[in-house]
Scaffold this motif. Structure first.
Motif, mmCIF file in Angstrom:
data_model
loop_
_atom_site.group_PDB
_atom_site.id
_atom_site.type_symbol
_atom_site.label_atom_id
_atom_site.label_comp_id
_atom_site.label_asym_id
_atom_site.label_seq_id
_atom_site.Cartn_x
_atom_site.Cartn_y
_atom_site.Cartn_z
ATOM 1 N N MET A 1 20.645 30.473 79.186
ATOM 2 C CA MET A 1 21.737 30.079 78.311
ATOM 3 C C MET A 1 22.344 31.337 77.695
ATOM 4 S SD MET A 1 21.652 27.433 75.099
ATOM 5 C CE MET A 1 21.201 28.512 73.770
ATOM 6 N N LYS A 2 23.659 31.354 77.625
ATOM 7 C CA LYS A 2 24.376 32.485 77.049
ATOM 8 C C LYS A 2 25.159 31.995 75.835
ATOM 9 C CE LYS A 2 27.903 35.885 78.324
ATOM 10 N NZ LYS A 2 28.828 36.302 79.394
ATOM 11 N N VAL A 3 25.085 32.745 74.737
ATOM 12 C CA VAL A 3 25.839 32.446 73.529
ATOM 13 C C VAL A 3 26.934 33.502 73.396
ATOM 14 C CG1 VAL A 3 25.744 32.181 71.031
ATOM 15 C CG2 VAL A 3 23.828 31.384 72.436
ATOM 16 N N VAL A 4 28.178 33.047 73.311
ATOM 17 C CA VAL A 4 29.324 33.944 73.216
ATOM 18 C C VAL A 4 29.928 33.803 71.828
ATOM 19 C CG1 VAL A 4 31.575 34.538 74.200
ATOM 20 C CG2 VAL A 4 29.756 33.636 75.688
ATOM 21 N N GLU A 5 30.059 34.921 71.123
ATOM 22 C CA GLU A 5 30.667 34.890 69.793
ATOM 23 C C GLU A 5 32.178 34.767 69.914
ATOM 24 O OE1 GLU A 5 29.309 38.228 67.519
ATOM 25 O OE2 GLU A 5 27.218 37.583 67.613
ATOM 26 N N PHE B 1 17.990 26.487 72.477
ATOM 27 C CA PHE B 1 18.914 26.642 71.361
ATOM 28 C C PHE B 1 18.217 27.328 70.185
ATOM 29 C CE2 PHE B 1 21.745 24.236 73.827
ATOM 30 C CZ PHE B 1 22.981 24.162 73.216
ATOM 31 N N THR B 2 16.990 26.915 69.879
ATOM 32 C CA THR B 2 16.244 27.529 68.773
ATOM 33 C C THR B 2 16.011 29.011 69.039
ATOM 34 O OG1 THR B 2 15.205 25.423 68.244
ATOM 35 C CG2 THR B 2 14.118 27.406 67.418
ATOM 36 N N GLU B 3 15.638 29.348 70.262
ATOM 37 C CA GLU B 3 15.436 30.759 70.617
ATOM 38 C C GLU B 3 16.719 31.563 70.470
ATOM 39 O OE1 GLU B 3 13.711 30.696 74.539
ATOM 40 O OE2 GLU B 3 11.788 29.920 73.784
ATOM 41 N N ALA B 4 17.871 30.912 70.622
ATOM 42 C CA ALA B 4 19.166 31.581 70.451
ATOM 43 C C ALA B 4 19.625 31.569 68.992
ATOM 44 C CB ALA B 4 20.214 30.904 71.330
ATOM 45 N N GLY B 5 18.783 31.028 68.087
ATOM 46 C CA GLY B 5 19.116 31.000 66.662
ATOM 47 C C GLY B 5 19.922 29.805 66.226
ATOM 48 N N ILE B 6 20.059 28.822 67.092
ATOM 49 C CA ILE B 6 20.818 27.602 66.769
ATOM 50 C C ILE B 6 19.803 26.506 66.470
ATOM 51 C CG2 ILE B 6 22.492 25.928 67.634
ATOM 52 C CD1 ILE B 6 23.456 28.204 69.556
#
Length: 182
Positions: free
Chosen positions: A1-5, A35-40
């Motif tokens: 999973m990629k999180v883009v600001e 999601f939790t690992e990505a801070g969400i």
């Protein structure tokens, strides 16, 4: 999973891994651990779905007052939308700014819209199906909105001829909206 600001902190584009072959594709649209690992860490409690038959359908700009505010995780199952989040947090350095992102069946992107934002979208193709998670239940008494065409916000919507619900036609302007986000 990629999180883009995006250009507004806390409004995030989520790109999940997609595995495809001759049959089609598979993707995990939500995995709490990832999601939790990505801070969400939002605790989503309800899934909602809307269908719009016509391109140019605008839903929004909607939000709920602070004590009933919702974080939303929005994705498109079929079709495409221009998804918009407007910062309504009065003490925020990005107060009154907005982010617009195309979410579609083909790009499989999702948009995380935290509490303190008004949300709306415009369908850009017919027969668009949108699904979104929320972390708080709908509260009719806290339901509020901002007119989609507010001149101070100057949102660059992709359509000039739009279809609106009766409710969305009469929302107040950004500066006159009932807003208790400090």
């Amino acid at each position: 999973m990629k999180v883009v600001e995006t250009n507004i902190p806390d409004v995030l584009i989520i790109e999940t891994s997609v595995f495809g072959d001759h049959r089609g594709y598979f993707t995990e649209t939500y995995n709490k651990q990832n999601f939790t690992e990505a801070g969400i860490t939002h605790e989503f409690i309800q899934d909602n779905q809307s269908f719009s038959a016509e391109a140019g359908t605008i839903r929004g700009l909607h939000y709920q007052l602070k004590n009933a505010a919702q974080t939303k995780l929005v994705r498109v199952i079929s079709g495409a939308i221009y998804d918009v989040a407007v910062d309504i947090r009065k003490s925020s350095p990005t107060y009154g700014n907005w982010v617009g992102v195309i979410l579609s069946e083909s790009n499989k992107r999702q948009l995380l819209i935290p509490k303190g934002f008004a949300h709306g979208f415009c369908t850009i193709v017919p027969n668009t199906l949108v699904q979104y998670k929320v972390d708080a239940l709908y509260s009719k008494e806290n339901d509020r909105g901002i007119i989609w065409s507010d001149k101070d916000l100057n949102i660059d919507w992709p359509m000039s001829k739009v279809i609106l619900s009766d409710k969305d036609q009469v929302h107040p302007s950004f500066n006159n909206a009932d807003n208790d986000f400090i």
